[in-house]
Scaffold this active site. Structure first.
Site, mmCIF file in Angstrom:
data_model
loop_
_atom_site.group_PDB
_atom_site.id
_atom_site.type_symbol
_atom_site.label_atom_id
_atom_site.label_comp_id
_atom_site.label_asym_id
_atom_site.label_seq_id
_atom_site.Cartn_x
_atom_site.Cartn_y
_atom_site.Cartn_z
ATOM 1 N N GLU A 291 6.185 29.900 -24.056
ATOM 2 C CA GLU A 291 5.223 29.061 -24.779
ATOM 3 C C GLU A 291 4.231 29.921 -25.558
ATOM 4 O O GLU A 291 3.908 29.635 -26.713
ATOM 5 C CB GLU A 291 4.481 28.152 -23.797
ATOM 6 N N ASP B 173 3.861 30.015 -29.595
ATOM 7 C CA ASP B 173 2.584 29.772 -30.278
ATOM 8 C C ASP B 173 2.326 30.862 -31.320
ATOM 9 O O ASP B 173 1.983 30.583 -32.472
ATOM 10 C CB ASP B 173 1.432 29.771 -29.276
ATOM 11 N N HIS C 13 6.168 25.707 -34.024
ATOM 12 C CA HIS C 13 6.267 26.108 -32.615
ATOM 13 C C HIS C 13 7.687 25.886 -32.097
ATOM 14 O O HIS C 13 8.257 26.753 -31.422
ATOM 15 C CB HIS C 13 5.270 25.296 -31.789
ATOM 16 N N GLU C 14 8.281 24.733 -32.417
ATOM 17 C CA GLU C 14 9.637 24.445 -31.942
ATOM 18 C C GLU C 14 10.660 25.339 -32.626
ATOM 19 O O GLU C 14 11.632 25.781 -32.002
ATOM 20 C CB GLU C 14 9.965 22.962 -32.176
ATOM 21 N N HIS D 284 10.780 28.575 -30.785
ATOM 22 C CA HIS D 284 11.571 28.566 -29.549
ATOM 23 C C HIS D 284 13.031 28.934 -29.839
ATOM 24 O O HIS D 284 13.696 29.581 -29.030
ATOM 25 C CB HIS D 284 11.518 27.193 -28.893
#
Length: 480
Positions: free
Chosen positions: A198, A202, A133-134, A137
């Site tokens: 977000e 995901d 997930h990070e 980003h």
């Protein structure tokens, strides 16, 4: 071009904005985000920012420096990166020495995982879900895109956010208070965009999970785990929930997407995760680790290993040996157990036996950074500083952004052996890569003046000194 700190502060506003919980938990629709950063923050500028920010984080945040945990987290990150589209440029995976359940991404490929998160996830797939997930980003360029939308961000507000993020690595309550005070007037307009970030992270993260061979259901499983941890604790919710709000819709969306994927059911690639989780627990809290171990009638192999690590932390090699010798090599990752025995031999003072064991491992795993770092320490113990320095120099050369811990070790070994020029140069590099530029300049100048510095050494050190001096000048200007 705006200064690197202005880029930093504006980009960090994105991370702080994730702390605002959504006012409504309806389904999220992604807006048209357009082309990357709209020309405001190019990939090259983001990489430059990442290098500067990495030095700041290494200076300001408490980091886990245990080589085995550092290697494990980095290896997991690299496995996920190999299956992440658009993962261009360097990435840096850091473990924050903090008991909070949290993680973050910063511009330039910096991914931070708190020790508390590693201890709370139930398997490697859940940890991989957070890291993926990070990574998303960064690869989706959320930070660069938000910078493009926030070009008029007030500098004072940005400074408050930066202080909050750094403070939260030490005291999450303090960090949240600083962030809340800093963004009250300007963050509301960013919320919807952040929710979209977000959701996109995901979805991209689940694709990375699937491509790496993990069960994509781990994303929703981790979200549910967070909700379990938050029940009945009042305001003391996991910090990850403050920075990455989880709603029922978000969990449902993740579960539905996982069900549509050709999913693997792999939750652990091998035994390494459970053993590194046990190691982390033992290093974080040896006393509690041993209390739990003694209260268990039939400890697992991982619990025995954790007890051995805890005993070594407490300077009790005899008890550590008792636990290690009761472990079956078939139950453990081979390298993990071998490194534990090498550490035991060193703690017992049998440095020659430790060296022999590590050299055997080095032949099987050539260039492995944990083995090489341990070899350097044993060579130092045996009064062989030249060999230790040669090993460390080779390791440092191979790193795009040298690990300050290796530089500090090299400096200490060289200083004890009377190699003043080498010691001062390594110490200067240590300070430089921790954003302590003025001290780096002083150490470089001391290296140039060292009596054992050759003309070639002086020229090399002078070039580095000039770079550090220019970086220090820019840092002073950015603070004005």
């Amino acid at each position: 071009m705006p200064s690197i700190v202005h880029f930093l502060l504006a980009a960090l506003l994105v991370v702080a904005s994730l702390a605002v919980p959504p006012a409504h938990s309806s389904g999220v629709s992604l807006p048209d985000l357009g082309e990357a950063s709209g020309g405001v923050l190019t990939p090259a500028e983001e990489r430059e920012l990442g290098r500067s920010l990495l030095r700041e984080v290494r200076r300001s945040a408490p980091l886990v420096t245990d080589p085995e945990i550092v290697f494990y987290v980095d290896s997991l990150g690299r496995q996920l990166l190999a299956n992440a589209p658009s993962a261009d440029g360097p990435f840096y995976f850091l473990t924050i020495d903090n008991s909070q359940v949290n993680a973050f991404a910063m511009p330039g490929g910096i991914i931070g995982i708190h020790a508390g998160l590693m201890l709370e996830v139930r398997d490697e797939a859940e940890l991989a879900a957070v890291v993926a997930h990070e990574i998303a980003h960064v690869t989706q360029r959320h930070l660069a895109r938000m910078f493009a939308r926030g070009r008029d961000i007030n500098f004072t507000t940005g400074l408050a956010i930066l202080a909050g993020i750094l403070a939260s690595a030490v005291d999450p309550t303090l960090g949240s208070a600083i962030i809340t005070g800093g963004v009250a007037g300007g963050i509301q307009q960013q919320i919807n965009f952040t929710r979209a970030n977000e959701a996109e992270a995901d979805r991209a993260g689940m694709q990375i999970l699937q491509g790496t061979g993990f069960d994509p259901n781990a994303m929703a499983d981790f979200f549910e785990r967070l909700q379990e941890l938050s029940r009945g604790v009042g305001d003391q919710v996991p910090e990850y929930l403050r920075t990455h709000p989880v709603t029922l819709d978000r969990i449902t969306d993740a579960r539905n997407r996982a069900n549509q994927m050709a999913a693997s059911d792999t939750r652990n690639r091998g035994p390494e995760f459970q053993w590194m989780q046990a190691r982390m627990q033992a290093l974080q809290d040896p006393r509690r680790t041993l209390e739990r171990f003694r209260a268990t009638d039939t400890p697992s192999p991982q619990q025995r290993y954790g007890a051995a690590v805890a005993y070594l932390q407490r300077g009790e090699p005899g008890r550590a040996r008792e636990q290690l010798e009761r472990l079956d090599a078939a139950d453990a990752p081979g390298l993990t157990l071998e490194l534990a025995f090498a550490a035991l031999l060193r703690e017992e003072g049998d440095h020659s036996a430790a060296l022999e064991r590590l050299e055997d491992l080095d032949a099987v795993y050539p260039g492995h950074p944990v083995i090489r770092e341990r070899l350097a320490r044993v060579h130092r113990d045996l009064g062989q500083p030249e060999r230790a320095i040669r090993i460390l120099s080779d390791m440092i050369r191979r790193e795009a952004a040298p690990n300050p811990e290796l530089l500090r070790l090299q400096a200490d070994i060289a200083d004890a052996a009377g190699y003043i020029a080498i010691s001062r140069e390594a110490m200067a590099e240590y300070f430089f890569h921790r954003a302590q530029y003025e001290e780096a300049v002083r150490q470089f100048e001391a290296g140039m003046d060292a009596s054992d510095a050759s003309e070639r050494d002086r020229q090399r050190i002078e070039d580095k000194r000039d770079t550090a001096r220019e970086t220090a000048r820019e840092a002073r200007e950015d603070r004005r």
